[in-house]
Every structure is written in C-alpha cells, then in structure tokens.
Enzyme design. Structure first.
Site, mmCIF file in Angstrom:
data_model
loop_
_atom_site.group_PDB
_atom_site.id
_atom_site.type_symbol
_atom_site.label_atom_id
_atom_site.label_comp_id
_atom_site.label_asym_id
_atom_site.label_seq_id
_atom_site.Cartn_x
_atom_site.Cartn_y
_atom_site.Cartn_z
ATOM 1 N N ALA A 199 15.855 75.713 79.618
ATOM 2 C CA ALA A 199 16.086 74.918 80.816
ATOM 3 C C ALA A 199 14.983 73.866 80.859
ATOM 4 C CB ALA A 199 16.041 75.809 82.043
ATOM 5 N N GLY A 223 16.964 79.226 78.380
ATOM 6 C CA GLY A 223 18.374 78.911 78.650
ATOM 7 C C GLY A 223 19.195 78.726 77.379
ATOM 8 N N GLU A 230 20.188 82.157 76.481
ATOM 9 C CA GLU A 230 21.151 82.583 77.517
ATOM 10 C C GLU A 230 22.521 81.924 77.326
ATOM 11 O OE1 GLU A 230 18.177 81.591 80.548
ATOM 12 O OE2 GLU A 230 18.654 83.518 81.460
ATOM 13 N N GLU A 238 10.411 82.762 79.483
ATOM 14 C CA GLU A 238 10.225 82.381 80.896
ATOM 15 C C GLU A 238 9.000 82.993 81.558
ATOM 16 O OE1 GLU A 238 13.095 83.272 79.530
ATOM 17 O OE2 GLU A 238 14.693 81.890 80.121
HETATM 18 N N1 COA Z 1 12.162 71.403 78.924
HETATM 19 C C1 COA Z 1 11.838 70.088 78.937
HETATM 20 N N2 COA Z 1 11.423 69.416 77.854
HETATM 21 C C2 COA Z 1 11.351 70.104 76.703
HETATM 22 C C3 COA Z 1 11.643 71.466 76.608
HETATM 23 C C4 COA Z 1 12.086 72.118 77.791
HETATM 24 N N3 COA Z 1 12.438 73.413 77.791
HETATM 25 N N4 COA Z 1 11.451 71.875 75.340
HETATM 26 C C5 COA Z 1 11.021 70.782 74.664
HETATM 27 N N5 COA Z 1 10.958 69.726 75.488
HETATM 28 C C6 COA Z 1 10.548 68.349 75.163
HETATM 29 C C7 COA Z 1 9.042 68.234 75.000
HETATM 30 O O1 COA Z 1 8.427 68.111 76.266
HETATM 31 C C8 COA Z 1 8.928 67.008 74.164
HETATM 32 O O2 COA Z 1 9.138 65.883 74.981
HETATM 33 P P1 COA Z 1 8.153 64.575 74.864
HETATM 34 O O3 COA Z 1 8.344 64.095 73.448
HETATM 35 O O4 COA Z 1 8.708 63.627 75.884
HETATM 36 O O5 COA Z 1 6.788 65.075 75.116
HETATM 37 C C9 COA Z 1 10.134 67.110 73.250
HETATM 38 O O6 COA Z 1 11.039 67.999 73.894
HETATM 39 C C10 COA Z 1 9.800 67.690 71.884
HETATM 40 O O7 COA Z 1 9.178 68.941 72.091
HETATM 41 P P2 COA Z 1 7.746 69.325 71.458
HETATM 42 O O8 COA Z 1 7.137 70.394 72.306
HETATM 43 O O9 COA Z 1 6.933 68.106 71.205
HETATM 44 O O10 COA Z 1 8.218 69.933 70.043
HETATM 45 P P3 COA Z 1 7.443 70.999 69.168
HETATM 46 O O11 COA Z 1 8.124 71.025 67.843
HETATM 47 O O12 COA Z 1 5.984 70.768 69.178
HETATM 48 O O13 COA Z 1 7.700 72.416 69.902
HETATM 49 C C11 COA Z 1 9.017 74.079 71.066
HETATM 50 C C12 COA Z 1 8.996 72.926 70.017
HETATM 51 C C13 COA Z 1 10.459 74.494 71.268
HETATM 52 C C14 COA Z 1 8.169 75.265 70.539
HETATM 53 C C15 COA Z 1 8.395 73.565 72.376
HETATM 54 O O14 COA Z 1 9.033 72.333 72.738
HETATM 55 C C16 COA Z 1 8.537 74.504 73.532
HETATM 56 O O15 COA Z 1 7.798 75.486 73.601
HETATM 57 N N6 COA Z 1 9.459 74.208 74.472
HETATM 58 C C17 COA Z 1 9.662 74.979 75.679
HETATM 59 C C18 COA Z 1 10.352 76.282 75.380
HETATM 60 C C19 COA Z 1 10.516 77.098 76.651
HETATM 61 O O16 COA Z 1 9.577 77.585 77.229
HETATM 62 N N7 COA Z 1 11.772 77.229 77.076
HETATM 63 C C20 COA Z 1 12.123 78.015 78.221
HETATM 64 C C21 COA Z 1 12.203 77.206 79.449
HETATM 65 S S1 COA Z 1 12.589 78.221 80.848
#
Ligand code: COA
Length: 260
Positions: free
Chosen positions: A66, A111, A114, A134
């Site tokens: 999400a 999400g 999910e 989460e």
């Molecule tokens: N919500 C909003 N934006 C997200 C996102 C999320 N769940 N997951 C990734 N993004 C965005 C990042 O903020 C980034 O945006 P930016 O370029 O404007 O800064 C872009 O997507 C690329 O992500 P980034 O984190 O730079 O890639 P990465 O390869 O370094 O890491 C992940 C990948 C998936 C490990 C990391 O993005 C992450 O941990 N995301 C969140 C996962 C999460 O907690 N999901 C559950 C949410 S309830």
C-alpha cells in the site's frame, strides 16, 4: 474504459490487468485500488473473457505495498476507509466468477502479498519476494493479510511472517504453499497466460461454481460446505454447458461452451 494506473490487454479469452505505476513500484493508492476494482469488474462482465491475469509493470515489482506516502498522515477514519477499499478489491477478486491468477513479477510486499493471496493461483518469478512488513511501519496488514495468509500457509507460518515483517524469496514461498509455481522472469507471464487459457477452455459456469464452492465452503462447517457443493453440482445439470460438455465427450469432439 481507459485507466490512469491500470493497463488492460486482452489476449484471446485472457484479460491481463497490469498495475502501471513502476516509478513507485506499483504501490497501491486510492486511485490504483479504485481503478483495479473497475478493470476487474469490466473483465468479470465481459463474456469474451474466461480468466484474468494480474501483474505489475516493470521488472522489479508486482506491488511493493500500500502507498506509504498516501497512508502516512491518515486519520483513523481515513485508515478505515482505505482498508475498506483494499478489502473491497480482495473480496471482488475472491468473488469474481472467473479465475484470477497473480503473476508476481518481483516485490509483493504488504498489500502486494495481500492482493496476490486474494487471487486463485500465484505464479511467481524466481526473483519475487513476498512479505507482510506492516508491523515495521507500526500497523498491521489491512487488506486481508491477517486472515487470508493463515488460510493459505497455516496460522503459525502466517504469524511468523506477520509478527516479524520478514521477507521471503520465491523458493520459500513455493515451499510453504504461498506460491503455486516459480518460473524464470522471462517465462512468467506466458506461463500465467497459458494457465489462464486452460482454465478459460473449461466450462465457465462450472469453473465459477467450483471457485464459489471452494472459496465460500472454506469458512463453513464441513457439512454446510458439502451441501454447498451438492447444490452447485446439481444446479449445473440444468445448464446447456453440462449437456454440451458430456455430449462432446461421448461424441469424441471438443465442447463448445456458451456459459449458459
Ligand atoms: N509506498 C509508496 N512508495 C513506495 C512503496 C510503497 N509501499 N514502495 C516503494 N515505493 C517508492 C519509493 O518511495 C521510491 O520512490 P522515489 O523514487 O520517489 O523515492 C520508489 O518506489 C522506488 O523504491 P526504492 O525504495 O527506491 O527501491 P529499492 O529497490 O531501494 O527498495 C523495496 C525496494 C521494495 C525494498 C522498498 O521500496 C520498500 O521497502 N518499500 C516498502 C515496502 C513496504 O513496507 N510495503 C508495505 C506497505 S504497508
């Protein structure tokens, strides 16, 4: 209908819905959730569509969760409305009379997991990663994860994943029954479409009733679930597809199902 964040492609009887927000790793905000719900109900109502494949744009992510940016400042009421939207989508997938296959082409976190587990079958790329992180953000899975994950992998394994927020790879997802099969990334979409095509070739009313009996029956007592199966089985004898399917077998030809 044209969508801002969802690509819809039809390949024969298969509708491929692609969440198209790769710069944010296909994170689910309100627009994505509402548009995906719209695209799904369009595909569900399209007589030319027999099965649906759900995937994410780009090579990196199915859905990385999400949208944390959208959630960061939400109030309790807004959080509830967001959960209602996510649950509405999960329920629409589970209640869709057509099979929905998740082609998990990378990160499926929060999400994303999910969404995948609301689908009927999960095919994953070798580099896919699953998890419910989460709790690391101070919340819990809010789009069905606390319930559907346990039903798929067992309560204990689901607790291990949800309480730690750990991420697992595709091989581990396969081992615990979260993924149904794992393929090289380049083959994933074709494999998912091929599965969808084989499901679409079967009697559509039969597949829809099988899905209904299996999804709804899961939460009933065994005797109620078995009764649900018997009702659906008997009902299908009143359809033209049952007559066609059995006649075709006896006449040694391919059936031509009409969904009637
Ligand atoms: N919500 C909003 N934006 C997200 C996102 C999320 N769940 N997951 C990734 N993004 C965005 C990042 O903020 C980034 O945006 P930016 O370029 O404007 O800064 C872009 O997507 C690329 O992500 P980034 O984190 O730079 O890639 P990465 O390869 O370094 O890491 C992940 C990948 C998936 C490990 C990391 O993005 C992450 O941990 N995301 C969140 C996962 C999460 O907690 N999901 C559950 C949410 S309830």
């Amino acid at each position: 209908m044209a969508y801002e964040t969802i690509l819809v492609e039809k390949d024969g009887p298969v509708a491929v819905l692609t969440i198209n927000r790769p710069d944010k790793l296909n994170a689910l905000n309100q627009t994505v959730l509402a548009e995906l719900l719209g695209a799904l109900s369009e595909a569900a109502c399209d007589d030319g569509v027999g099965a649906i494949v759900l995937t994410g744009a780009g090579a990196k992510a199915f859905v990385a969760g999400a949208d944390i940016g959208a959630m960061a400042k939400m109030t309790t009421a807004e959080g509830r409305a967001f959960a209602d939207l996510g649950h509405g989508l999960g329920d629409a997938i589970a209640n869709c009379p057509k099979p929905v296959i998740a082609a998990v082409n990378g990160f499926a976190l929060g999400g994303g997991t999910e969404l995948a587990i609301a689908c009927d079958v999960i095919y994953a790329a070798e580099h896919a990663k699953f998890g419910q992180p989460e709790v690391k953000l101070g919340v819990i899975p809010g789009f069905g994860g606390t319930q559907r994950l346990a039903r798929l992998v067992g309560l204990q394994k689901a607790k291990e994943l949800v309480f730690t927020g750990d991420t697992i790879d595709a091989a581990e997802a396969l081992r615990i029954g979260l993924a149904c099969a794992v393929f090289p990334a380049a083959a994933l979409l074709d494999k998912a479409k091929d599965l969808a095509r084989r499901m679409a070739a079967a009697g559509p009313l039969a597949v829809g009733q099988a899905k209904r009996a299996m999804n709804h029956g899961y939460d009933l007592t065994l005797s109620s679930a078995l009764e649900l199966e018997k009702q659906a089985f008997a009902m299908l004898f009143g359809t033209a597809d049952q007559k066609e399917g059995m006649s075709a077998f006896l006449e040694k030809r391919k059936p031509a199902f009409q969904g009637k």
